[in-house]
Design a protein around this motif. Structure first.
Motif, PDB file in Angstrom:
ATOM      1  N   GLY A  42      -3.669   7.866  34.328  1.00  0.00           N
ATOM      2  CA  GLY A  42      -5.597   6.891  33.887  1.00  0.00           C
ATOM      3  C   GLY A  42      -6.320   8.060  34.017  1.00  0.00           C
ATOM      4  O   GLY A  42      -6.717   7.821  32.919  1.00  0.00           O
ATOM      5  N   TYR A  43      -5.960   7.834  35.256  1.00  0.00           N
ATOM      6  CA  TYR A  43      -7.463   9.558  34.389  1.00  0.00           C
ATOM      7  C   TYR A  43      -7.044  10.509  33.713  1.00  0.00           C
ATOM      8  O   TYR A  43      -7.720  10.872  32.958  1.00  0.00           O
ATOM      9  CB  TYR A  43      -7.400  10.323  36.063  1.00  0.00           C
ATOM     10  N   TYR A  44      -6.212  10.764  33.503  1.00  0.00           N
ATOM     11  CA  TYR A  44      -5.490  11.410  32.179  1.00  0.00           C
ATOM     12  C   TYR A  44      -5.356  11.028  30.276  1.00  0.00           C
ATOM     13  O   TYR A  44      -6.250  11.068  29.995  1.00  0.00           O
ATOM     14  CB  TYR A  44      -4.257  12.012  32.129  1.00  0.00           C
ATOM     15  N   LEU A  45      -5.659   9.411  30.992  1.00  0.00           N
ATOM     16  CA  LEU A  45      -5.803   8.756  29.819  1.00  0.00           C
ATOM     17  C   LEU A  45      -7.313   8.710  29.238  1.00  0.00           C
ATOM     18  O   LEU A  45      -7.330   8.106  28.735  1.00  0.00           O
ATOM     19  CB  LEU A  45      -5.154   6.900  29.633  1.00  0.00           C
ATOM     20  N   SER A  46      -7.679   8.519  30.889  1.00  0.00           N
ATOM     21  CA  SER A  46      -9.051   8.610  30.183  1.00  0.00           C
ATOM     22  C   SER A  46      -9.840   9.832  29.992  1.00  0.00           C
ATOM     23  O   SER A  46     -10.777   9.864  29.019  1.00  0.00           O
ATOM     24  CB  SER A  46     -10.131   7.853  30.950  1.00  0.00           C
ATOM     25  N   GLY A  95     -14.426   3.123  31.925  1.00  0.00           N
ATOM     26  CA  GLY A  95     -14.963   2.461  31.907  1.00  0.00           C
ATOM     27  C   GLY A  95     -16.036   2.344  32.848  1.00  0.00           C
ATOM     28  O   GLY A  95     -16.440   2.747  34.001  1.00  0.00           O
ATOM     29  N   TYR A  96     -16.458   0.823  32.932  1.00  0.00           N
ATOM     30  CA  TYR A  96     -17.654   0.885  34.338  1.00  0.00           C
ATOM     31  C   TYR A  96     -17.210  -0.827  34.787  1.00  0.00           C
ATOM     32  O   TYR A  96     -16.628  -1.715  33.702  1.00  0.00           O
ATOM     33  CB  TYR A  96     -19.136   1.051  34.151  1.00  0.00           C
ATOM     34  N   ILE A  97     -17.867  -1.030  35.920  1.00  0.00           N
ATOM     35  CA  ILE A  97     -18.043  -2.825  36.089  1.00  0.00           C
ATOM     36  C   ILE A  97     -18.966  -2.665  37.486  1.00  0.00           C
ATOM     37  O   ILE A  97     -19.992  -1.759  38.113  1.00  0.00           O
ATOM     38  CB  ILE A  97     -16.760  -2.762  36.494  1.00  0.00           C
ATOM     39  N   SER A 138     -21.222  -6.490  38.820  1.00  0.00           N
ATOM     40  CA  SER A 138     -21.187  -7.970  39.172  1.00  0.00           C
ATOM     41  C   SER A 138     -21.532  -8.528  37.958  1.00  0.00           C
ATOM     42  O   SER A 138     -20.811 -10.030  38.476  1.00  0.00           O
ATOM     43  CB  SER A 138     -21.890  -8.173  40.877  1.00  0.00           C
ATOM     44  N   LYS A 139     -21.459  -8.140  36.923  1.00  0.00           N
ATOM     45  CA  LYS A 139     -21.697  -9.506  36.107  1.00  0.00           C
ATOM     46  C   LYS A 139     -20.943  -8.852  34.953  1.00  0.00           C
ATOM     47  O   LYS A 139     -20.139  -9.969  34.194  1.00  0.00           O
ATOM     48  CB  LYS A 139     -23.178  -9.205  35.532  1.00  0.00           C
ATOM     49  N   VAL A 140     -20.547  -7.985  34.421  1.00  0.00           N
ATOM     50  CA  VAL A 140     -19.116  -7.005  33.239  1.00  0.00           C
ATOM     51  C   VAL A 140     -18.766  -5.782  33.924  1.00  0.00           C
ATOM     52  O   VAL A 140     -19.161  -5.523  34.813  1.00  0.00           O
ATOM     53  CB  VAL A 140     -19.924  -7.781  32.374  1.00  0.00           C
ATOM     54  N   ALA A 141     -17.496  -5.979  33.126  1.00  0.00           N
ATOM     55  CA  ALA A 141     -16.716  -4.947  33.376  1.00  0.00           C
ATOM     56  C   ALA A 141     -16.494  -4.459  31.978  1.00  0.00           C
ATOM     57  O   ALA A 141     -16.335  -5.278  31.193  1.00  0.00           O
ATOM     58  CB  ALA A 141     -15.328  -4.869  34.497  1.00  0.00           C
ATOM     59  N   LYS A 142     -16.554  -3.167  31.234  1.00  0.00           N
ATOM     60  CA  LYS A 142     -16.538  -2.515  30.241  1.00  0.00           C
ATOM     61  C   LYS A 142     -15.590  -1.407  29.916  1.00  0.00           C
ATOM     62  O   LYS A 142     -15.494  -0.541  30.352  1.00  0.00           O
ATOM     63  CB  LYS A 142     -17.662  -2.550  29.423  1.00  0.00           C
ATOM     64  N   TYR A 143     -14.464  -1.403  29.185  1.00  0.00           N
ATOM     65  CA  TYR A 143     -13.632  -0.190  28.816  1.00  0.00           C
ATOM     66  C   TYR A 143     -13.683  -0.077  27.446  1.00  0.00           C
ATOM     67  O   TYR A 143     -13.599  -1.131  26.482  1.00  0.00           O
ATOM     68  CB  TYR A 143     -12.249   0.077  28.829  1.00  0.00           C
ATOM     69  N   VAL A 144     -13.665   1.428  26.958  1.00  0.00           N
ATOM     70  CA  VAL A 144     -13.512   1.545  25.820  1.00  0.00           C
ATOM     71  C   VAL A 144     -12.924   3.018  25.502  1.00  0.00           C
ATOM     72  O   VAL A 144     -12.592   3.659  26.195  1.00  0.00           O
ATOM     73  CB  VAL A 144     -15.081   2.354  24.641  1.00  0.00           C
ATOM     74  N   THR A 145     -11.653   2.698  24.563  1.00  0.00           N
ATOM     75  CA  THR A 145     -11.096   4.330  23.916  1.00  0.00           C
ATOM     76  C   THR A 145     -10.940   4.059  22.481  1.00  0.00           C
ATOM     77  O   THR A 145     -11.332   3.395  22.357  1.00  0.00           O
ATOM     78  CB  THR A 145      -9.849   4.099  24.568  1.00  0.00           C
ATOM     79  N   ILE A 146     -10.737   5.252  22.067  1.00  0.00           N
ATOM     80  CA  ILE A 146     -10.299   5.734  20.587  1.00  0.00           C
ATOM     81  C   ILE A 146      -8.646   5.707  20.518  1.00  0.00           C
ATOM     82  O   ILE A 146      -8.903   5.281  18.543  1.00  0.00           O
ATOM     83  CB  ILE A 146     -11.182   7.126  20.139  1.00  0.00           C
ATOM     84  N   SER A 147      -8.013   5.387  21.180  1.00  0.00           N
ATOM     85  CA  SER A 147      -6.982   5.230  20.636  1.00  0.00           C
ATOM     86  C   SER A 147      -6.658   3.120  20.990  1.00  0.00           C
ATOM     87  O   SER A 147      -6.870   2.644  21.797  1.00  0.00           O
ATOM     88  CB  SER A 147      -5.934   5.963  22.076  1.00  0.00           C
ATOM     89  N   VAL A 173      -2.269   2.615  37.528  1.00  0.00           N
ATOM     90  CA  VAL A 173      -2.926   2.968  35.805  1.00  0.00           C
ATOM     91  C   VAL A 173      -4.401   2.976  35.660  1.00  0.00           C
ATOM     92  O   VAL A 173      -4.699   3.975  34.983  1.00  0.00           O
ATOM     93  CB  VAL A 173      -1.440   2.995  34.601  1.00  0.00           C
ATOM     94  N   LEU A 174      -4.187   1.212  35.972  1.00  0.00           N
ATOM     95  CA  LEU A 174      -5.345   0.865  35.299  1.00  0.00           C
ATOM     96  C   LEU A 174      -6.891   1.008  35.893  1.00  0.00           C
ATOM     97  O   LEU A 174      -7.720   1.596  35.973  1.00  0.00           O
ATOM     98  CB  LEU A 174      -5.131  -1.229  34.987  1.00  0.00           C
ATOM     99  N   CYS A 175      -6.733   1.584  37.685  1.00  0.00           N
ATOM    100  CA  CYS A 175      -7.482   2.109  38.297  1.00  0.00           C
ATOM    101  C   CYS A 175      -7.919   3.787  37.947  1.00  0.00           C
ATOM    102  O   CYS A 175      -9.388   3.528  37.486  1.00  0.00           O
ATOM    103  CB  CYS A 175      -7.163   1.990  39.660  1.00  0.00           C
ATOM    104  N   GLY A 176      -7.337   4.338  37.062  1.00  0.00           N
ATOM    105  CA  GLY A 176      -7.792   5.648  36.963  1.00  0.00           C
ATOM    106  C   GLY A 176      -8.581   5.617  35.521  1.00  0.00           C
ATOM    107  O   GLY A 176      -9.473   5.923  35.358  1.00  0.00           O
ATOM    108  N   ILE A 177      -7.479   4.678  34.472  1.00  0.00           N
ATOM    109  CA  ILE A 177      -8.417   4.378  33.063  1.00  0.00           C
ATOM    110  C   ILE A 177      -9.792   3.905  33.266  1.00  0.00           C
ATOM    111  O   ILE A 177     -10.347   4.754  32.916  1.00  0.00           O
ATOM    112  CB  ILE A 177      -7.365   3.512  32.302  1.00  0.00           C
ATOM    113  N   TRP A 178     -10.141   2.548  34.143  1.00  0.00           N
ATOM    114  CA  TRP A 178     -11.326   2.662  34.118  1.00  0.00           C
ATOM    115  C   TRP A 178     -11.987   2.648  34.953  1.00  0.00           C
ATOM    116  O   TRP A 178     -13.103   3.027  34.483  1.00  0.00           O
ATOM    117  CB  TRP A 178     -11.180   0.358  35.324  1.00  0.00           C
ATOM    118  N   ARG A 179     -11.952   4.111  35.973  1.00  0.00           N
ATOM    119  CA  ARG A 179     -12.778   5.273  36.104  1.00  0.00           C
ATOM    120  C   ARG A 179     -13.218   5.545  35.780  1.00  0.00           C
ATOM    121  O   ARG A 179     -14.569   6.541  35.886  1.00  0.00           O
ATOM    122  CB  ARG A 179     -11.901   5.373  38.141  1.00  0.00           C
ATOM    123  N   GLY A 180     -12.448   5.923  34.325  1.00  0.00           N
ATOM    124  CA  GLY A 180     -12.595   7.027  33.735  1.00  0.00           C
ATOM    125  C   GLY A 180     -13.330   6.715  32.561  1.00  0.00           C
ATOM    126  O   GLY A 180     -15.276   7.653  32.092  1.00  0.00           O
TER     127      GLY A 180
END
Length: 465
Positions: free
Chosen positions: A129-133, A233-235, A237-246, A224-231
Motif C-alpha cells: 500500500g505504501y508503494y502504491l501511494s 489519503g487523509y481522514i 471525523s467528517k470525511v476521508a479522501k483518497y486521490v490517484t492518477i492511476s 493494503v488499504l491502510c498503506g494506500i490511504w496513509r500515503g
C-alpha cells in the motif's frame, strides 16, 4: 477494467471470470447514459441488460428498509430512483507465501540477496500500500532503487516502511534524507525493484493491484488499504479522501472498500492544464468512516448526524446504488461486447450488466415422434425465465408437429400476458424450442429432409437449442 481476451472481470455472482471473446461492431443510433449515486455513469446500448431493482415509485428514505426483487432490465426500462446492484467480491483465494520470482540479483553486487519467498502478512501488504501511494522505482540490469518520498504529513510512516522492508526482505535503507517539505528513503536492490515493477507496476499512472491480492481475504486486504490511504489519503471525523492518477488502481481501491462494507463516492476529474486526470474517493458515512478509521488505526470522534437518508446500502452481497438520471444520446461509432465465461456478466464503472441479450438453451428428449422430456437453461430477466419454463410445460408430451405449432402468443397467453417490452422473451422461447427440435432431427436427417417433412428451417446463429 482490462477488457482483453483471457483477462478476468467481476461477474454478477461476485466472482471473477475469464473473458473468452471481445466483440466490436459499428453502431449508429440511440444510447443511454445512466448516472448513479456514488459510482458515476456508464453509457449502454438498448441491447444491454442491467442488474437492478425497480424502486422509483418508493420514497428514497424507505428504500433501504424494503424488500425488492432483482432482475435484468433494458436501459429504457430504468428511470431515476431505480436501484443498480453492484456485486461485492465473494471469490477468496488466500496465500501464505509468494516466491521472489525476479532476476536482477545476479548482477547486483551491492545489495543483499533477497529470500526465495516471502510471507503474505500485514507487514508485506501494508508495504504494498505504501508503494502504491508514495513509492517509486529505478530499474536497471545490474542495479535498482526501491524508494519512497513522503510529504510532511507522511513522516510518521517512514519508520513503518523501514520496519516492513526489514521484516519482509531483510534489507536496511541505503539512504534516508530530509527534503523540502518531507523525507526520502531509499533501498538499493535490483531484485526488489524488479519484483515490485513486475507485480505492482512502475510509474504513478501504471500502478495497480495484482489479481491475486484482489482475491485475498478482506482482513488481509485491509492492510493494503491502510498503506494506500496513509500515503495518498487523509481522514478526519467528517470525511476521508483518497486521490490517484492511476485509473486501474482507483477502481481496484473502490472495489476493496466495497468489500469492506465501506460506503464511498467515486469521482473522476478531467485533465486541466498541468494537472493530470485524477480519480478521487470520498467516505463520509458515519459507520463507513468508523470502519476506515479502524483500518488506519486512527481514533475518530464522529459527530452524530441529524439526518441520514440511506441513499446507498449493502444487502445480499450487493452495493445498492440509486439512479440519479437516465440520459438519451445519439451515437455513431464502435460499441463493444464481452463474452464472459460462466457468468455471462461483468461490471462496468457503475453497474452490472450482460449485453448479449437473454440467453436460453432448450434440451429435448424425443421418442417415437413425441417429446418425452424437455429442460431449459436461461440467463436473463424474470420474463425470459418464465417463458422458458412455460414453453417446456406446453411442449412436454406433444408430438413434434404439435410442438412446432406453439407460437409466442401461446406462451404469452399461458402466462396471462406479458408487457409489450417483454414480448421478445416469448419469441425467444418459441424459437429456442424449434432450434432444439431441429438439432435433434439433424442427427439423422439432412436439412432439406427436415424442411420437407416438418417445414422447419435451420435455427438462426443466435438461437441455441
Amino acid at each position: 477494467m482490462d477488457a482483453s481476451v483471457d483477462a478476468r472481470v467481476l461477474g454478477h455472482d461476485g466472482n471473477y471470470h475469464r473473458i473468452k471473446k471481445v466483440i466490436s461492431r459499428p453502431y449508429k443510433g440511440r444510447m443511454y447514459r445512466i448516472v448513479a449515486h456514488n459510482l458515476g455513469s456508464t453509457v449502454v446500448t438498448p441491447d444491454h441488460h442491467i442488474l437492478a431493482i425497480k424502486a422509483s415509485h418508493v420514497l428514497g428514505k424507505y428504500r433501504s428498509s424494503m424488500r425488492f426483487i432483482q432482475d435484468w432490465y433494458a436501459a429504457d426500462e430504468l428511470k431515476k430512483g431505480d436501484i443498480l446492484l453492484y456485486p461485492v467480491i465473494r471469490e477468496t483465494v488466500d496465500k501464505d507465501w509468494i516466491p521472489i520470482d525476479v532476476g536482477g540479483q545476479k548482477y547486483d553486487l551491492r545489495s543483499k540477496t533477497l529470500p526465495s519467498k516471502i510471507a503474505v502478512d500485514d507487514h508485506f501488504l501494508r508495504l504494498v500500500g505504501y508503494y502504491l501511494s508514495e513509492g517509486y522505482l529505478q530499474t536497471e540490469k545490474s542495479k535498482g532503487t526501491f524508494g519512497f518520498v513522503f510529504g510532511s504529513r507522511g513522516n510518521i510512516y517512514v519508520e513503518d516502511v523501514i520496519h516492513c522492508v526489514r521484516h519482509t526482505f531483510g534489507l536496511k535503507p541505503s539512504e534516508i534524507r530530509r527534503i523540502r517539505g518531507g523525507i526520502s528513503v531509499r533501498f538499493h536492490s535490483a531484485g526488489l525493484a524488479n519484483f515490485f515493477e513486475r507485480h505492482f507496476g512502475k510509474g504513478d499512472e501504471n500502478k495497480h493491484i495484482p489479481h491475486w491480492i484482489m482475491l485475498l481475504p478482506p482482513r488481509k486486504q485491509a492492510a493494503v488499504l491502510c498503506g494506500i490511504w496513509r500515503g495518498d489519503g487523509y481522514i478526519n471525523s467528517k470525511v476521508a479522501k483518497y486521490v490517484t492518477i492511476s485509473k486501474k488502481l482507483a477502481f481496484q481501491v473502490r472495489d476493496l472498500l466495497i468489500r469492506q462494507g465501506i460506503i464511498m463516492s467515486f469521482r473522476e476529474r478531467p485533465e486541466n492544464g498541468s494537472y493530470k486526470r485524477s480519480y478521487s474517493i470520498y467516505v463520509s458515512d458515519d459507520s463507513s468512516l468508523a470502519k476506515l478509521g479502524k483500518i488506519l488505526d486512527v481514533e475518530l470522534k464522529i459527530p452524530k448526524k441529524l439526518k441520514n437518508n440511506h441513499k446507498v446500502w449493502f444487502e445480499n452481497g450487493y452495493f445498492h446504488v440509486p439512479i440519479l438520471r437516465v440520459e438519451q444520446i445519439d451515437y455513431d461509432g464502435p460499441v463493444y461486447n464481452l463474452e464472459v465465461e460462466h457468468s455471462h456478466s461483468f461490471t462496468s464503472n457503475s453497474m452490472t450488466l450482460h449485453n448479449c441479450g437473454d440467453m436460453m438453451t432448450i434440451y429435448v428428449k424425443i421418442k417415437d415422434e413425441r417429446i418425452e422430456d424437455i429442460k431449459f437453461k436461461t440467463f436473463g430477466c424474470g420474463a425470459a425465465i418464465a417463458t422458458s419454463s412455460m414453453i417446456t410445460e406446453l411442449a412436454k408430451g406433444k408430438t413434434i408437429q404439435e410442438a412446432l405449432k406453439i407460437t409466442r402468443n401461446d406462451v404469452a397467453d399461458a402466462l396471462e400476458g406479458l408487457p409489450p417490452i417483454k414480448m421478445h422473451c416469448s419469441n425467444l422461447a418459441a424459437d429456442g424450442l424449434r432450434a432444439a427440435i431441429f438439432n435433434y432431427l439433424s442427427k439423422t436427417m439432412k436439412p432439406e429432409e427436415i424442411k420437407a417433412k416438418y417445414g422447419l428451417e435451420p435455427p438462426k446463429a443466435d438461437v441455441e437449442g
